[in-house]
Write a protein that holds these residues in place. Structure first.
Motif, PDB file in Angstrom:
ATOM      1  N   GLN A  71      -4.655 165.396  95.460  1.00 45.65           N
ATOM      2  CA  GLN A  71      -4.234 165.328  94.064  1.00 45.65           C
ATOM      3  C   GLN A  71      -4.370 163.915  93.502  1.00 45.65           C
ATOM      4  O   GLN A  71      -4.813 163.743  92.362  1.00 45.65           O
ATOM      5  CB  GLN A  71      -2.789 165.818  93.923  1.00 45.65           C
ATOM      6  CG  GLN A  71      -2.630 167.310  94.113  1.00 45.65           C
ATOM      7  CD  GLN A  71      -3.406 168.081  93.072  1.00 45.65           C
ATOM      8  OE1 GLN A  71      -3.387 167.751  91.895  1.00 45.65           O
ATOM      9  NE2 GLN A  71      -4.117 169.106  93.507  1.00 45.65           N
ATOM     10  N   VAL A  72      -3.992 162.914  94.284  1.00 43.49           N
ATOM     11  CA  VAL A  72      -4.109 161.529  93.814  1.00 43.49           C
ATOM     12  C   VAL A  72      -5.568 161.171  93.577  1.00 43.49           C
ATOM     13  O   VAL A  72      -5.917 160.570  92.547  1.00 43.49           O
ATOM     14  CB  VAL A  72      -3.429 160.552  94.806  1.00 43.49           C
ATOM     15  CG1 VAL A  72      -3.781 159.107  94.483  1.00 43.49           C
ATOM     16  CG2 VAL A  72      -1.929 160.744  94.803  1.00 43.49           C
ATOM     17  N   SER A  74      -7.984 163.221  92.897  1.00 45.47           N
ATOM     18  CA  SER A  74      -8.455 163.977  91.732  1.00 45.47           C
ATOM     19  C   SER A  74      -7.967 163.351  90.429  1.00 45.47           C
ATOM     20  O   SER A  74      -8.727 163.265  89.457  1.00 45.47           O
ATOM     21  CB  SER A  74      -7.976 165.425  91.809  1.00 45.47           C
ATOM     22  OG  SER A  74      -8.536 166.070  92.916  1.00 45.47           O
ATOM     23  N   GLN A  75      -6.704 162.918  90.400  1.00 45.82           N
ATOM     24  CA  GLN A  75      -6.159 162.327  89.176  1.00 45.82           C
ATOM     25  C   GLN A  75      -6.762 160.955  88.878  1.00 45.82           C
ATOM     26  O   GLN A  75      -7.032 160.635  87.720  1.00 45.82           O
ATOM     27  CB  GLN A  75      -4.631 162.210  89.275  1.00 45.82           C
ATOM     28  CG  GLN A  75      -3.911 163.536  89.276  1.00 45.82           C
ATOM     29  CD  GLN A  75      -4.131 164.305  87.990  1.00 45.82           C
ATOM     30  OE1 GLN A  75      -4.106 163.739  86.911  1.00 45.82           O
ATOM     31  NE2 GLN A  75      -4.375 165.602  88.114  1.00 45.82           N
ATOM     32  N   ALA A  78     -10.382 161.369  87.534  1.00 40.68           N
ATOM     33  CA  ALA A  78     -10.575 162.368  86.483  1.00 40.68           C
ATOM     34  C   ALA A  78     -11.456 161.785  85.377  1.00 40.68           C
ATOM     35  O   ALA A  78     -11.096 160.780  84.763  1.00 40.68           O
ATOM     36  CB  ALA A  78      -9.229 162.807  85.924  1.00 40.68           C
ATOM     37  N   GLY A  91     -13.685 157.745  85.321  1.00 39.96           N
ATOM     38  CA  GLY A  91     -12.451 157.596  86.094  1.00 39.96           C
ATOM     39  C   GLY A  91     -12.586 156.436  87.065  1.00 39.96           C
ATOM     40  O   GLY A  91     -13.586 155.717  87.091  1.00 39.96           O
TER      41      GLY A  91
END
Length: 175
Positions: A71-72, A74-75, A78, A91
């Motif tokens: 998740q980190v 991906s965020q 982004a 990103g």
């Protein structure tokens, strides 16, 4: 010894960064999925009777690490696109040397290695203790160490002149 290359280092375009970020996320997701699949297949197939609460808790911790790192990444990476679909911002570059993406990828690799090695011995769970040790080391080297051991600024010639001027003013007021 090879001399350093002359001129400016080549830069990568936004599209290339976006492509490499996507490939990195998929690669590290696949590493974590393969490690978990191997671990769970072997554990359920051969050691089903020996599964304990400790094993379940450690697997939950490892799963949280896998999902959190994914998740980190991906965020952080982004991308932002315009209304027409053109890439505006790729990103954060996950493949930048010394960046946070590198540290997150190290966490995934260490966790996957630990997960697979625990098939041989439960003592390999202790490898996960390297994560807080590494985090403390990074905080110490980058923030705390320089802050604690920073030398006091040395007086420059201008500071010396200001100090003498202040001393003269103080003498005038004292008289």
């Amino acid at each position: 010894m090879v001399p350093p290359p002359k001129g400016k280092a080549p830069t990568r375009g936004a599209k290339q960064i976006h492509t490499e970020n996507t490939a990195s996320i998929y690669f590290y997701r696949n590493i974590s999925l393969c490690a978990a699949l191997v671990y769970h297949t072997v554990t359920i197939g051969f050691y089903f009777d020996e599964i304990s609460a400790f094993t379940i808790i450690m697997n939950l911790i490892v799963s949280i690490l896998y999902v959190g790192c994914h998740q980190v990444m991906s965020q952080l990476s982004a991308p932002r696109f315009s209304e027409s679909g053109q890439l505006i911002d790729p990103g954060l570059d996950l493949n930048m040397e010394g960046g946070i993406g590198e540290h997150i990828k190290d966490i995934v690799i260490l966790t996957a290695m630990t997960h697979v090695l625990t098939l041989f011995s439960n003592y390999f769970w202790f490898m996960l203790l390297l994560l807080p040790i590494r985090a403390f080391w990074l905080v110490w080297v980058n923030f705390l160490g320089p802050w604690f051991f920073e030398k006091a600024p040395e007086d420059t010639e201008q500071d010396e002149k200001k100090r003498k001027k202040m001393e003269r003013k103080m003498k005038r007021y004292q008289q």
